[in-house]
Write an enzyme that holds these catalytic residues in place. Structure first.
Site, PDB file in Angstrom:
ATOM      1  N   ARG A  39       0.875  -1.178   0.000  1.00  9.72           N
ATOM      2  CA  ARG A  39       0.000   0.000   0.000  1.00  9.72           C
ATOM      3  C   ARG A  39       0.905   1.219   0.000  1.00  9.72           C
ATOM      4  NH1 ARG A  39      -5.198   1.308   3.679  1.00  9.72           N
ATOM      5  NH2 ARG A  39      -6.047   0.047   2.007  1.00  9.72           N
TER       6      ARG A  39
ATOM      7  N   HIS B 102      -7.376   1.198  -6.233  1.00 11.72           N
ATOM      8  CA  HIS B 102      -7.555   0.263  -5.107  1.00 11.72           C
ATOM      9  C   HIS B 102      -8.241  -1.000  -5.647  1.00 11.72           C
ATOM     10  CE1 HIS B 102      -7.772  -1.184  -1.151  1.00 11.72           C
ATOM     11  NE2 HIS B 102      -8.620  -0.356  -0.589  1.00 11.72           N
TER      12      HIS B 102
ATOM     13  N   GLN C 163     -10.116  -3.744  -3.492  1.00  9.70           N
ATOM     14  CA  GLN C 163     -11.375  -3.255  -2.950  1.00  9.70           C
ATOM     15  C   GLN C 163     -12.518  -3.475  -3.945  1.00  9.70           C
ATOM     16  OE1 GLN C 163     -12.034  -1.724   0.202  1.00  9.70           O
ATOM     17  NE2 GLN C 163     -14.075  -2.206  -0.541  1.00  9.70           N
TER      18      GLN C 163
ATOM     19  N   ASP D 121     -17.335   7.034  -0.763  1.00 13.10           N
ATOM     20  CA  ASP D 121     -16.044   6.931  -0.076  1.00 13.10           C
ATOM     21  C   ASP D 121     -15.742   8.305   0.529  1.00 13.10           C
ATOM     22  OD1 ASP D 121     -13.535   6.116   0.804  1.00 13.10           O
ATOM     23  OD2 ASP D 121     -12.578   6.261  -1.166  1.00 13.10           O
TER      24      ASP D 121
ATOM     25  N   CYS E  23     -16.291   1.569   1.042  1.00 15.08           N
ATOM     26  CA  CYS E  23     -15.106   0.722   1.240  1.00 15.08           C
ATOM     27  C   CYS E  23     -14.639   0.731   2.689  1.00 15.08           C
ATOM     28  CB  CYS E  23     -13.987   1.165   0.311  1.00 15.08           C
ATOM     29  SG  CYS E  23     -13.520   2.884   0.535  1.00 15.08           S
TER      30      CYS E  23
ATOM     31  N   ARG F 122     -13.423  -8.773   1.173  1.00 17.29           N
ATOM     32  CA  ARG F 122     -12.027  -8.416   0.884  1.00 17.29           C
ATOM     33  C   ARG F 122     -11.138  -9.642   1.095  1.00 17.29           C
ATOM     34  NH1 ARG F 122      -9.939  -3.279   1.464  1.00 17.29           N
ATOM     35  NH2 ARG F 122      -8.011  -4.282   0.800  1.00 17.29           N
TER      36      ARG F 122
HETATM   37  N1  NVA Z   1     -10.017   6.773  -0.801  1.00 18.26           N
HETATM   38  C1  NVA Z   1      -9.633   6.247   0.483  1.00 18.26           C
HETATM   39  C2  NVA Z   1      -9.790   4.764   0.522  1.00 18.26           C
HETATM   40  C3  NVA Z   1      -9.426   4.112   1.811  1.00 18.26           C
HETATM   41  C4  NVA Z   1      -9.574   2.635   1.784  1.00 18.26           C
HETATM   42  C5  NVA Z   1      -8.192   6.642   0.768  1.00 18.26           C
HETATM   43  O1  NVA Z   1      -7.360   6.530  -0.133  1.00 18.26           O
HETATM   44  O2  NVA Z   1      -7.900   7.076   1.880  1.00 18.26           O
HETATM   45  N1   CP Z   2     -11.094  -0.346   2.626  1.00 20.94           N
HETATM   46  C1   CP Z   2      -9.821  -0.400   3.042  1.00 20.94           C
HETATM   47  O1   CP Z   2      -8.894  -0.596   2.274  1.00 20.94           O
HETATM   48  O2   CP Z   2      -9.663  -0.248   4.391  1.00 20.94           O
HETATM   49  P1   CP Z   2      -8.283   0.004   5.147  1.00 20.94           P
HETATM   50  O3   CP Z   2      -7.752   1.334   4.695  1.00 20.94           O
HETATM   51  O4   CP Z   2      -8.641  -0.006   6.589  1.00 20.94           O
HETATM   52  O5   CP Z   2      -7.338  -1.104   4.784  1.00 20.94           O
END
Ligand code: NVA
Ligand code: CP
Length: 305
Positions: A103, A130, A133, A222, A262, A290
């Site tokens: 990530r 992502h 997801q 989101d 998500c 997931r």
């Molecule tokens: N758009 C959000 C998704 C988190 C799973 C982020 O990037 O923070």
């Molecule tokens: N939806 C998701 O990826 O959650 P986290 O950021 O908690 O991993």
């Protein structure tokens, strides 16, 4: 199968369907408590440059259930692209582990990681997309409805990494996808162009939330400020307020509309408590899937190696 899982756009419809078939099988085995050590003795490094709950827990637990082992590397551990060059860490981890999940902030870094790693790399979110997801999301919709035909899926809110992955999915599976973002916050333009050119889905950009959710079967939202955009949060709250998913907005959709997010949610911003906790919400089924989908991705990537 490709070596890596970086974007849904890299996969064919058939390959995605194979992943969903395996997901179903692994989910059933997990529910029955049946051992499925398909990755016995395999190890996975999980590099996190950003925080996480679901991604870490679901990958780590999933790898354990597959008979393997996953190591968590926190934002303070590697310092990818800062303390150490991406290509160096890619080559080093490839000497220790069978697979990498990462990530990261910069999407170019995950591409570089995959280029230099000799083992598969899974994208656990970047600023651009992502994919794990959205694989779980569409799997959840298929599980609930059994088909995608005639379903209107409305994504409402920021045209961020999650939205970009929805658009990538629409370039592979036939969807009716409506994206409703404030002007200037639409998904990535090149991604939209590619999806339109693929000519597989009906993709609409709509700026009016009430029009966008009319007769929707799925409403997805989101956060308005993603990880790394904290400084813009205040300004974004003002711009995005008309895009909040609340009881009034979902009343314009079909009576059996499914609401998805998500997570993590900023309750009272992009979604209200009564919707997130209400009867239309399927967010926890979505979160559960997931793990099942990611286990299938891991198995597929390691299968032919
Ligand atoms: N758009 C959000 C998704 C988190 C799973 C982020 O990037 O923070
Ligand atoms: N939806 C998701 O990826 O959650 P986290 O950021 O908690 O991993």
């Amino acid at each position: 199968m490709k070596k890596d899982f970086i974007s849904i756009a890299d996969y064919t419809r058939e390959e995605l369907e194979e992943i969903f078939d395996l997901t179903r099988e692994l989910k059933e085995k997990t529910k029955r408590g049946e051992e499925h050590h398909l990755c016995k003795g395999k190890t996975m490094s999980m590099i996190f440059a950003k925080p996480s709950a679901r991604t870490r827990i679901s990958f780590e637990t999933g790898m354990y259930q597959l008979g393997g082992y996953a190591l968590y590397l926190s934002p303070n551990d590697i310092g990818i692209g800062k303390r150490e060059a991406v290509k160096d860490i890619a080559r080093v981890i490839s000497r220790y582990n069978d697979i990498i999940m990462a990530r990261l902030f910069d999407h170019a870094h995950i591409l570089e990681l995959a280029e230099y790693a000799t083992v598969p790399v899974i994208n656990g979110l970047t600023d651009y997309n992502h994919p794990c997801q959205i694989m779980a999301d569409i799997y959840t919709i298929l599980e609930k409805r059994g088909h995608l035909e005639d379903l209107k899926i409305t994504y409402i809110g920021d045209g961020n990494n999650v939205a970009n992955s929805w658009v990538n999915l629409a370039s592979k599976l036939p969807l009716h996808l409506v994206i409703c973002s404030p002007s200037g916050y639409e998904p990535d333009a090149a991604t939209l162009t590619r999806a339109h050119e693929a000519d597989i889905s009906r993709i609409e950009i709509e700026h009016d939330p009430e029009v966008a959710v009319k007769d929707a079967d799925v409403i997805y939202t989101d956060v308005w400020a993603s990880m790394g955009q904290e400084a813009e949060a205040e300004q974004r709250r003002k711009i995005f307020m008309p895009y909040q998913v609340n009881s009034k907005l979902i009343s314009y959709a079909h009576d059996d509309v499914m609401v998805m997010h998500c997570l993590p949610a900023h309750r009272g911003e992009e979604i209200t408590d009564e919707v997130l906790d209400g009867p239309h919400s399927i967010v926890f089924d979505e979160a559960e899937n997931r793990m099942h989908v990611q286990k299938a991705i891991i198995v597929k990537l390691l299968e032919n190696r």
